[in-house]
Design an enzyme around this catalytic site. Structure first.
Site, PDB file in Angstrom:
ATOM      1  CG  ASP A  21     -22.614  12.436  42.970  1.00  0.00           C
ATOM      2  OD1 ASP A  21     -21.512  12.980  42.756  1.00  0.00           O
ATOM      3  OD2 ASP A  21     -22.765  11.505  43.780  1.00  0.00           O
ATOM      4  CG  HIS A  38     -17.059  20.778  38.889  1.00  0.00           C
ATOM      5  ND1 HIS A  38     -17.925  19.881  39.476  1.00  0.00           N
ATOM      6  CD2 HIS A  38     -15.896  20.680  39.590  1.00  0.00           C
ATOM      7  CE1 HIS A  38     -17.320  19.268  40.484  1.00  0.00           C
ATOM      8  NE2 HIS A  38     -16.077  19.736  40.563  1.00  0.00           N
ATOM      9  CG  LEU A 132     -38.070  26.740  36.664  1.00  0.00           C
ATOM     10  CD1 LEU A 132     -38.958  25.510  36.896  1.00  0.00           C
ATOM     11  CD2 LEU A 132     -36.923  26.330  35.730  1.00  0.00           C
TER      12      LEU A 132
HETATM   13  C1  FPP Z   1     -20.770  16.604  42.260  1.00  0.00           C
HETATM   14  O1  FPP Z   1     -19.883  15.952  41.376  1.00  0.00           O
HETATM   15  C2  FPP Z   1     -20.940  17.999  41.902  1.00  0.00           C
HETATM   16  C3  FPP Z   1     -20.550  19.069  42.653  1.00  0.00           C
HETATM   17  C4  FPP Z   1     -19.895  18.898  43.959  1.00  0.00           C
HETATM   18  C5  FPP Z   1     -20.681  20.443  42.229  1.00  0.00           C
HETATM   19  C6  FPP Z   1     -21.910  20.757  41.423  1.00  0.00           C
HETATM   20  C7  FPP Z   1     -21.584  21.992  40.703  1.00  0.00           C
HETATM   21  C8  FPP Z   1     -21.880  22.199  39.425  1.00  0.00           C
HETATM   22  C9  FPP Z   1     -22.678  21.300  38.573  1.00  0.00           C
HETATM   23  C10 FPP Z   1     -21.320  23.418  38.791  1.00  0.00           C
HETATM   24  C11 FPP Z   1     -22.104  24.651  39.076  1.00  0.00           C
HETATM   25  C12 FPP Z   1     -23.487  24.529  38.614  1.00  0.00           C
HETATM   26  C13 FPP Z   1     -24.288  25.564  38.396  1.00  0.00           C
HETATM   27  C14 FPP Z   1     -25.694  25.249  38.033  1.00  0.00           C
HETATM   28  C15 FPP Z   1     -23.830  26.964  38.515  1.00  0.00           C
HETATM   29  P1  FPP Z   1     -18.554  15.322  41.948  1.00  0.00           P
HETATM   30  O2  FPP Z   1     -17.452  16.278  41.694  1.00  0.00           O
HETATM   31  O3  FPP Z   1     -18.737  14.924  43.372  1.00  0.00           O
HETATM   32  O4  FPP Z   1     -18.429  14.053  41.032  1.00  0.00           O
HETATM   33  P2  FPP Z   1     -17.658  12.724  41.382  1.00  0.00           P
HETATM   34  O5  FPP Z   1     -18.367  12.107  42.538  1.00  0.00           O
HETATM   35  O6  FPP Z   1     -17.818  11.928  40.127  1.00  0.00           O
HETATM   36  O7  FPP Z   1     -16.240  13.093  41.678  1.00  0.00           O
END
Ligand code: FPP
Length: 244
Positions: A21, A38, A132
């Site tokens: 997050d 992201h 892994l």
């Molecule tokens: C939360 O941050 C993250 C997500 C909803 C997406 C997670 C996706 C990735 C890390 C990219 C893809 C990863 C791989 C390993 C292919 P948020 O956007 O909710 O953050 P915020 O709360 O600060 O807005």
């Protein structure tokens, strides 16, 4: 390294599950568009692999795209999907080199068919690696998983394949997307949010929880090591008496 003993000398969490997050907040703090957060988040995940192996972790589950994430701004959804596809297309040789087995939990059929097919292909190709196991939760929601498991069991009861008297925890676990996988020993959530957010609710019944204010793109292998240190110092009783 934080000066902790080597993996062999401390009790290691073999399965670590992470809610990644804080990508959006990281991007806005840098004055960058959300997609950059992201992208940096995907890199942070990739950077963990070699150290996770060194530290003795056998399974790493990443909450990559939740069922609820479909409700985000359509451009952001497209950005995340294309990032996932890029990562998949570019990671085959790396998975092979690092002997990483890719496993998906979630409703993969919710994704565009080209993405779903490539993910399934990579899952099949990497099935024999045992360096892994990396589990990507894609279009995942724990309540949705429990619901589909109950539905599948209901159908089997209706057609006589399962006797309702045989219903137990093991049978439910066998029908979840996580069937056959070990339960997480350590749950990590970054960015300071103190929630489970519908992640692995059945599986984390006895999992140790670790929260850090670090935003996901800033999460390094040293942060992972610090979480493992915290885990190693905990006493786990699984509901039994602490006075033996
Ligand atoms: C939360 O941050 C993250 C997500 C909803 C997406 C997670 C996706 C990735 C890390 C990219 C893809 C990863 C791989 C390993 C292919 P948020 O956007 O909710 O953050 P915020 O709360 O600060 O807005």
């Amino acid at each position: 390294m934080s000066g902790s003993p080597p993996a062999s000398a401390r009790h290691v969490a073999r399965h670590v599950a992470i809610v990644m997050d804080g990508n959006g907040r990281w991007a806005s703090a840098q004055g960058l568009p959300k997609v950059a957060g992201h992208r940096a988040g995907a890199l942070a995940a990739k950077n963990l692999i070699p150290r996770a192996k060194e530290l003795g972790i056998k399974t790493l589950t990443l909450f990559t795209f939740s069922k609820e994430n479909w409700g985000r701004n359509p451009q952001e959804v497209r950005d995340i999907l294309s990032l996932i596809l890029d990562e998949i297309q570019s990671s085959e040789s790396e998975l092979q080199r690092q002997e990483v087995r890719l496993k998906i939990i979630g409703a993969l059929d919710d994704f565009p068919s080209d993405i779903a097919e490539q993910v399934r292909l990579l899952e099949a190709k990497s099935a024999h690696y045992n360096g892994l196991t990396m589990i990507f939760a894609l279009s995942y929601g724990a309540r949705q998983d429990i619901t589909q498991a109950v539905s599948a069991i209901g159908h089997k009861i209706a057609n006589g394949q399962i006797d309702p008297d045989d219903l137990d925890e093991a049978l439910i676990a066998e029908h979840l997307w996580t069937a056959g996988l070990p339960t997480p020993e350590l749950f990590i959530r970054t960015s300071g949010e103190l929630r489970l957010s519908n992640f692995l609710l059945w599986e984390i019944a006895y999992t140790e929880l670790y929260f850090t204010t670090c935003l996901w793109p800033d999460f390094t292998p040293d942060h992972l090591n610090a979480a493992l240190d915290s885990f190693a110092n905990r006493k786990r009783y699984f509901g039994k008496s602490r006075h033996v």
